[in-house]
Motif scaffolding. Sequence first.
Motif, PDB file in Angstrom:
ATOM      1  N   GLU A 109       0.570  15.532 -48.815  1.00 29.37           N
ATOM      2  CA  GLU A 109       1.536  14.457 -49.025  1.00 29.37           C
ATOM      3  C   GLU A 109       2.135  14.024 -47.694  1.00 29.37           C
ATOM      4  N   GLY A 110       2.843  12.908 -47.757  1.00 27.26           N
ATOM      5  CA  GLY A 110       3.493  12.377 -46.570  1.00 27.26           C
ATOM      6  C   GLY A 110       2.660  11.290 -45.911  1.00 27.26           C
ATOM      7  N   GLU A 111       3.243  10.736 -44.865  1.00 31.93           N
ATOM      8  CA  GLU A 111       2.579   9.669 -44.110  1.00 31.93           C
ATOM      9  C   GLU A 111       1.378  10.223 -43.345  1.00 31.93           C
ATOM     10  N   GLN A 112       0.384   9.376 -43.171  1.00 27.68           N
ATOM     11  CA  GLN A 112      -0.735   9.713 -42.292  1.00 27.68           C
ATOM     12  C   GLN A 112      -0.236   9.552 -40.855  1.00 27.68           C
ATOM     13  N   TRP A 113      -0.576  10.477 -39.989  1.00 26.63           N
ATOM     14  CA  TRP A 113      -0.212  10.341 -38.585  1.00 26.63           C
ATOM     15  C   TRP A 113      -1.375  10.804 -37.722  1.00 26.63           C
ATOM     16  N   ALA A 114      -1.543  10.117 -36.618  1.00 28.75           N
ATOM     17  CA  ALA A 114      -2.674  10.377 -35.717  1.00 28.75           C
ATOM     18  C   ALA A 114      -2.266  11.405 -34.667  1.00 28.75           C
ATOM     19  N   ILE A 170     -17.212  21.809 -31.047  1.00 27.74           N
ATOM     20  CA  ILE A 170     -17.588  20.507 -30.483  1.00 27.74           C
ATOM     21  C   ILE A 170     -16.835  20.344 -29.160  1.00 27.74           C
ATOM     22  N   PRO A 171     -17.179  21.156 -28.168  1.00 26.76           N
ATOM     23  CA  PRO A 171     -16.390  21.166 -26.929  1.00 26.76           C
ATOM     24  C   PRO A 171     -16.454  19.854 -26.161  1.00 26.76           C
ATOM     25  N   LYS A 172     -15.350  19.606 -25.458  1.00 28.20           N
ATOM     26  CA  LYS A 172     -15.221  18.472 -24.540  1.00 28.20           C
ATOM     27  C   LYS A 172     -15.246  17.115 -25.236  1.00 28.20           C
ATOM     28  N   ILE A 173     -14.998  17.110 -26.536  1.00 32.52           N
ATOM     29  CA  ILE A 173     -14.819  15.848 -27.266  1.00 32.52           C
ATOM     30  C   ILE A 173     -13.480  15.947 -27.966  1.00 32.52           C
ATOM     31  N   ARG A 174     -12.640  14.960 -27.737  1.00 29.40           N
ATOM     32  CA  ARG A 174     -11.330  14.877 -28.397  1.00 29.40           C
ATOM     33  C   ARG A 174     -11.169  13.457 -28.920  1.00 29.40           C
ATOM     34  N   GLU A 175     -10.626  13.340 -30.117  1.00 32.95           N
ATOM     35  CA  GLU A 175     -10.404  12.026 -30.711  1.00 32.95           C
ATOM     36  C   GLU A 175      -9.153  12.064 -31.570  1.00 32.95           C
ATOM     37  N   ASP A 176      -8.525  10.900 -31.717  1.00 29.67           N
ATOM     38  CA  ASP A 176      -7.387  10.786 -32.621  1.00 29.67           C
ATOM     39  C   ASP A 176      -7.876  10.834 -34.059  1.00 29.67           C
ATOM     40  N   VAL A 177      -7.233  11.703 -34.847  1.00 29.83           N
ATOM     41  CA  VAL A 177      -7.561  11.858 -36.261  1.00 29.83           C
ATOM     42  C   VAL A 177      -6.272  11.695 -37.047  1.00 29.83           C
ATOM     43  N   SER A 178      -6.315  10.900 -38.109  1.00 32.85           N
ATOM     44  CA  SER A 178      -5.149  10.722 -38.978  1.00 32.85           C
ATOM     45  C   SER A 178      -5.215  11.712 -40.138  1.00 32.85           C
ATOM     46  N   ARG A 179      -4.122  12.422 -40.321  1.00 33.82           N
ATOM     47  CA  ARG A 179      -3.994  13.368 -41.432  1.00 33.82           C
ATOM     48  C   ARG A 179      -2.590  13.232 -42.020  1.00 33.82           C
ATOM     49  N   GLN A 180      -2.425  13.697 -43.255  1.00 33.52           N
ATOM     50  CA  GLN A 180      -1.109  13.624 -43.886  1.00 33.52           C
ATOM     51  C   GLN A 180      -0.162  14.657 -43.284  1.00 33.52           C
ATOM     52  N   VAL A 237       0.773  19.880 -46.276  1.00 27.66           N
ATOM     53  CA  VAL A 237      -0.257  20.411 -47.170  1.00 27.66           C
ATOM     54  C   VAL A 237       0.334  21.610 -47.911  1.00 27.66           C
ATOM     55  N   THR A 238       0.052  21.679 -49.206  1.00 27.94           N
ATOM     56  CA  THR A 238       0.424  22.839 -50.009  1.00 27.94           C
ATOM     57  C   THR A 238      -0.859  23.579 -50.354  1.00 27.94           C
ATOM     58  N   LEU A 239      -0.874  24.854 -50.022  1.00 32.84           N
ATOM     59  CA  LEU A 239      -2.064  25.692 -50.204  1.00 32.84           C
ATOM     60  C   LEU A 239      -1.762  26.881 -51.090  1.00 32.84           C
ATOM     61  N   GLN A 240      -2.784  27.307 -51.810  1.00 34.18           N
ATOM     62  CA  GLN A 240      -2.748  28.634 -52.412  1.00 34.18           C
ATOM     63  C   GLN A 240      -3.766  29.451 -51.620  1.00 34.18           C
ATOM     64  N   TYR A 241      -3.376  30.635 -51.183  1.00 29.03           N
ATOM     65  CA  TYR A 241      -4.253  31.446 -50.351  1.00 29.03           C
ATOM     66  C   TYR A 241      -3.879  32.912 -50.475  1.00 29.03           C
ATOM     67  N   LEU A 242      -4.729  33.754 -49.921  1.00 28.72           N
ATOM     68  CA  LEU A 242      -4.487  35.190 -49.846  1.00 28.72           C
ATOM     69  C   LEU A 242      -4.317  35.570 -48.381  1.00 28.72           C
ATOM     70  N   ASP A 243      -3.476  36.574 -48.116  1.00 26.58           N
ATOM     71  CA  ASP A 243      -3.381  37.084 -46.754  1.00 26.58           C
ATOM     72  C   ASP A 243      -4.380  38.229 -46.582  1.00 26.58           C
ATOM     73  N   GLU A 244      -4.355  38.893 -45.436  1.00 28.01           N
ATOM     74  CA  GLU A 244      -5.348  39.933 -45.172  1.00 28.01           C
ATOM     75  C   GLU A 244      -5.203  41.153 -46.079  1.00 28.01           C
ATOM     76  N   ALA A 245      -4.058  41.301 -46.757  1.00 24.42           N
ATOM     77  CA  ALA A 245      -3.871  42.380 -47.737  1.00 24.42           C
ATOM     78  C   ALA A 245      -4.185  41.887 -49.158  1.00 24.42           C
ATOM     79  N   PHE A 246      -4.664  40.663 -49.265  1.00 26.66           N
ATOM     80  CA  PHE A 246      -5.029  40.009 -50.525  1.00 26.66           C
ATOM     81  C   PHE A 246      -3.823  39.756 -51.439  1.00 26.66           C
TER      82      PHE A 246
END
Length: 192
Positions: free
Chosen positions: A96-101, A109-119, A122-131
Amino acid sequence: MILPIVAYGAPILRKVSQDITPDYPNLQKLISDMWETMYASNGVGLAAPQINRDIRLFVIDSEQVFKNLDEEDEGKYPDDPGVKRVFINAHILETEGEQWAYNEGCLSIPKIREDVSRQESVTLQYLDEAFATYTERFTGITARIILHEYDHIDGKLFIDYIKPLKRKLLQRKLNDISKGKIKVDYKMSFAK
């Protein structure tokens, strides 16, 4: 142990990764190696496909970004001072939120940089290293790094977000990377 980073062109970078269970072989050693590899490569994130594993695992350390900000950028991002975290079996619940570059790069992909727009968040569901299971919202630079690494476990690369013409202009550099015709100061492996 420092592992080689898989270069652009390797099929594993385009593969959707699989969830893992707590009995995944040598998981704690793998996580430790990923941290060591990421820091040795001057990265702020590293996903398992980048070290030739097709599993849903990535590590990030957005604290590194904030340690290196110029004075005029201090306090500019809502997630300052950042986080250092392991993400296992991550799945996005919402962006959610505004896209920003922001100018992104990638260890694969070394030595290549480009502007990327993302929100903005982010809300994630995940496990840590202890699960242990978490559902958490991240914003700013931290969200951007997570989204970049999450793309890796979904078989996407940051260059997929740039305009076709710009990507066409980069094709020679991309081909050189895939053929190993590049010099970097970290270990890499190239597609055969």
